[in-house]
Write a protein that holds these residues in place. Sequence first.
Motif, short mmCIF file in Angstrom:
data_model
loop_
_atom_site.label_atom_id
_atom_site.label_comp_id
_atom_site.label_asym_id
_atom_site.label_seq_id
_atom_site.Cartn_x
_atom_site.Cartn_y
_atom_site.Cartn_z
N UNK A 1 0.85 -1.19 0.00
CA UNK A 1 0.00 0.00 0.00
C UNK A 1 0.88 1.24 0.00
N UNK A 2 0.51 2.19 -0.85
CA UNK A 2 1.21 3.48 -0.91
C UNK A 2 0.26 4.55 -0.38
N UNK A 3 0.76 5.38 0.54
CA UNK A 3 -0.06 6.39 1.17
C UNK A 3 0.44 7.77 0.77
N UNK A 4 -0.44 8.61 0.29
CA UNK A 4 -0.09 9.94 -0.18
C UNK A 4 -1.01 10.96 0.47
N UNK A 19 -7.33 17.96 4.82
CA UNK A 19 -6.31 17.03 4.37
C UNK A 19 -6.95 15.82 3.71
N UNK A 20 -6.24 15.27 2.72
CA UNK A 20 -6.68 14.05 2.05
C UNK A 20 -5.54 13.05 2.06
N UNK A 21 -5.89 11.80 2.09
CA UNK A 21 -4.89 10.75 2.03
C UNK A 21 -5.43 9.61 1.19
N UNK A 22 -4.79 9.39 0.06
CA UNK A 22 -5.23 8.32 -0.83
C UNK A 22 -4.33 7.10 -0.66
N UNK A 23 -4.97 5.97 -0.53
CA UNK A 23 -4.25 4.70 -0.43
C UNK A 23 -4.27 4.04 -1.80
N UNK A 73 -14.06 9.06 5.72
CA UNK A 73 -13.46 8.17 4.74
C UNK A 73 -14.40 8.01 3.55
N UNK A 74 -13.84 7.86 2.37
CA UNK A 74 -14.60 7.56 1.17
C UNK A 74 -14.04 6.25 0.64
N UNK A 75 -14.74 5.18 0.93
CA UNK A 75 -14.22 3.86 0.57
C UNK A 75 -14.08 3.71 -0.94
N UNK A 76 -15.01 4.24 -1.68
CA UNK A 76 -14.96 4.09 -3.14
C UNK A 76 -13.71 4.74 -3.73
N UNK A 77 -13.29 5.84 -3.10
CA UNK A 77 -12.08 6.53 -3.57
C UNK A 77 -10.83 6.09 -2.81
N UNK A 78 -11.01 5.18 -1.86
CA UNK A 78 -9.88 4.71 -1.04
C UNK A 78 -9.12 5.90 -0.46
N UNK A 79 -9.88 6.83 0.09
CA UNK A 79 -9.32 8.08 0.59
C UNK A 79 -9.85 8.38 1.98
N UNK A 80 -8.97 8.89 2.82
CA UNK A 80 -9.33 9.33 4.16
C UNK A 80 -9.12 10.84 4.23
N UNK A 81 -10.02 11.53 4.92
CA UNK A 81 -9.96 12.99 5.01
C UNK A 81 -9.83 13.43 6.47
N UNK A 108 4.03 0.95 5.87
CA UNK A 108 5.16 1.88 5.83
C UNK A 108 4.62 3.30 5.65
N UNK A 109 5.29 4.23 6.29
CA UNK A 109 4.83 5.60 6.19
C UNK A 109 5.01 6.14 4.78
N UNK A 110 3.99 6.86 4.35
CA UNK A 110 4.09 7.54 3.07
C UNK A 110 4.51 8.99 3.27
N UNK A 111 4.32 9.75 2.22
CA UNK A 111 4.66 11.16 2.28
C UNK A 111 3.60 11.89 3.10
#
Length: 119
Positions: A1-4, A19-23, A73-81, A108-111
């Motif tokens: 998984x990559x976290x941005x 803030x947004x975080x996309x997995x 969280x928006x599961x469809x977008x795999x994003x947490x706000x 692992x921590x992302x950016x």
Amino acid sequence: VQLQASGGGLVQAGGSLRLSCKASRTILSTFVGNDWGWYRQAPGKQRELVASIVSNGKINYQDSVKGRFTISRDNARKTVYLQMNNLKPEDTAVYYCNAVRDGSYYYNWGQGTQVTVSG
């Protein structure tokens, strides 16, 4: 998984940021099944969990951000706000997201994204 994580910036005290975080590189079912959290790390301090959202929707906040921050969280977008209102200088930190398992981070921590609140 990559976290941005994204959405940080410089804001005056009392201001707001979202803030947004996309997995990425993960399948939808994995994202949906995870609990997710926003962490922050201020200069010279340890990284701390400030908000978390469980897969069933239950939410928890650190006392210092209760009433000011909202995690979603928006599961469809795999994003947490993380909606941050009434920001204070002590909120200045680099903010990260990660899955939460057994009370600790999992991937692992992302950016992260820098939030700076001027007072």
